[in-house]
Design an enzyme around this catalytic site. Structure first.
Site, mmCIF file in Angstrom:
data_model
loop_
_atom_site.group_PDB
_atom_site.id
_atom_site.type_symbol
_atom_site.label_atom_id
_atom_site.label_comp_id
_atom_site.label_asym_id
_atom_site.label_seq_id
_atom_site.Cartn_x
_atom_site.Cartn_y
_atom_site.Cartn_z
ATOM 1 N N ASP A 42 62.281 60.335 29.050
ATOM 2 C CA ASP A 42 61.826 61.175 27.881
ATOM 3 C C ASP A 42 61.266 60.094 26.764
ATOM 4 O O ASP A 42 61.816 58.874 26.704
ATOM 5 C CB ASP A 42 62.877 61.754 27.353
ATOM 6 C CG ASP A 42 63.396 62.979 28.187
ATOM 7 O OD1 ASP A 42 62.842 62.966 29.354
ATOM 8 O OD2 ASP A 42 64.413 63.787 27.963
ATOM 9 N N HIS A 91 63.581 56.784 35.239
ATOM 10 C CA HIS A 91 63.541 57.032 37.059
ATOM 11 C C HIS A 91 62.253 56.488 37.521
ATOM 12 O O HIS A 91 61.304 56.227 36.779
ATOM 13 C CB HIS A 91 63.264 58.631 36.930
ATOM 14 C CG HIS A 91 64.646 59.423 36.185
ATOM 15 N ND1 HIS A 91 65.484 59.918 37.253
ATOM 16 C CD2 HIS A 91 64.845 59.613 35.116
ATOM 17 C CE1 HIS A 91 66.385 60.612 36.322
ATOM 18 N NE2 HIS A 91 66.100 60.338 35.213
ATOM 19 N N SER A 99 65.094 53.074 23.020
ATOM 20 C CA SER A 99 64.368 51.656 22.886
ATOM 21 C C SER A 99 62.909 51.786 23.382
ATOM 22 O O SER A 99 62.427 53.310 23.034
ATOM 23 C CB SER A 99 64.714 50.769 23.740
ATOM 24 O OG SER A 99 64.272 49.421 23.640
#
Length: 286
Positions: free
Chosen positions: A98, A152, A254
């Site tokens: 995300d 991922h 981050s």
């Protein structure tokens, strides 16, 4: 206007934000935050999570759990099955996380942008040469404090190597990016070198740590410790991951920089400021 909006308006002013988040011992503050976030005592847990929810406004609708043992547990929360479907098109390299899309586009003569008007050398980011990416494509993905922090595999791939590069802990928001030259090249980071299973194309994923980010953890590399705990090193790998399979997490928000070689193109809608989720189309394979 609510109290939260007034406070956020003040804190998001570039001069105030830069002073508050960078004019302090960044690495010490980051280690302190990492230790604090893991405390499960309710005297620490309850107010720290309340402050996080107040300022970060996290979306917990798809979280597997919504009652957290610690602030760390909240940061690294898992999601319900199916919450992040990955684009299954073989020609699509998906977003690993995300994010809010930052600078993106072509790497030009081995240089890329952190913000408009400030560029940096790819070899500085990677702490070494990477000629096959010198004319490639890149996307900078910024995670905020309230976002889902796990990342991922963007495609079916084999991780061939991880290189950990110690560094500073500058904030990675717009206020700092506009002021600090070569910021991503200064901060703690990892270079994950992988090769797509079907096409053989190489890609690089570069997770970059920042102020109050307690660390980067990779499930497939080493002994499961935070990367910083082993110091600067290269970890050889031969790990096959399927598209969408979890690779690791940031222990706070981050940045992730995704690099692909010449011939890859940005997917539709990938532009500075776009909000995307893990699994969203990021680049198109040649």
């Amino acid at each position: 206007m609510t109290v939260r909006h007034r406070l956020m308006g003040l804190l998001l002013r570039d001069d105030v934000n830069f002073a508050l988040t960078n004019r302090l011992p960044r690495r010490s503050a980051t280690r302190w935050m990492g230790n604090l976030s893991k405390i499960e005592n309710p005297l620490v847990r309850v107010p720290s999570i309340a402050l996080w929810r107040f300022f970060a406004d996290p979306d917990l609708d798809q979280a597997r759990e919504t009652r957290f043992r610690s602030l760390h547990h909240a940061f690294t929360r898992d999601l319900m099955d199916g919450a992040r479907p990955f684009d299954s098109t073989p020609k699509i390299l998906a977003s690993p996380c995300d994010a809010i899309v930052g600078t993106c586009g072509r790497v030009e003569a081995g240089r890329l942008y952190q913000v408009k008007g400030r560029d940096y050398a790819l070899c500085d980011l990677l702490d070494g040469e990477a000629d096959e990416f010198a004319e490639g494509s890149f996307v900078t993905l910024r995670l905020t404090a309230g976002m889902y922090h796990r990342f991922h595999a963007p495609h079916a791939l084999t991780v061939e190597q991880v290189r950990y590069i110690p560094g500073d802990a500058w904030n990675v928001n717009r206020a700092a990016l506009n002021r600090v030259e070569r910021l991503y090249c200064r901060n703690e980071r990892a270079v994950i070198a992988a090769r797509l299973a079907a096409s053989g194309h190489p890609i690089l994923l570069v997770p970059v740590a920042a102020i109050l980010v307690a660390g980067i953890r990779l499930h497939f590399a080493g002994d499961g410790r935070l990367l910083r705990d082993g110091g600067a090193r290269t970890i050889p790998c031969d790990t096959r991951l399927e598209k969408g399979e979890e690779m690791g997490w940031f222990e706070h928000g981050s940045t992730m920089i995704v690099l692909a070689p010449h011939g890859f193109a940005l997917a539709d809608g990938i532009e500075d400021g776009a909000r995307i989720r893990a699994g969203h189309a990021l680049m198109r394979l040649p």
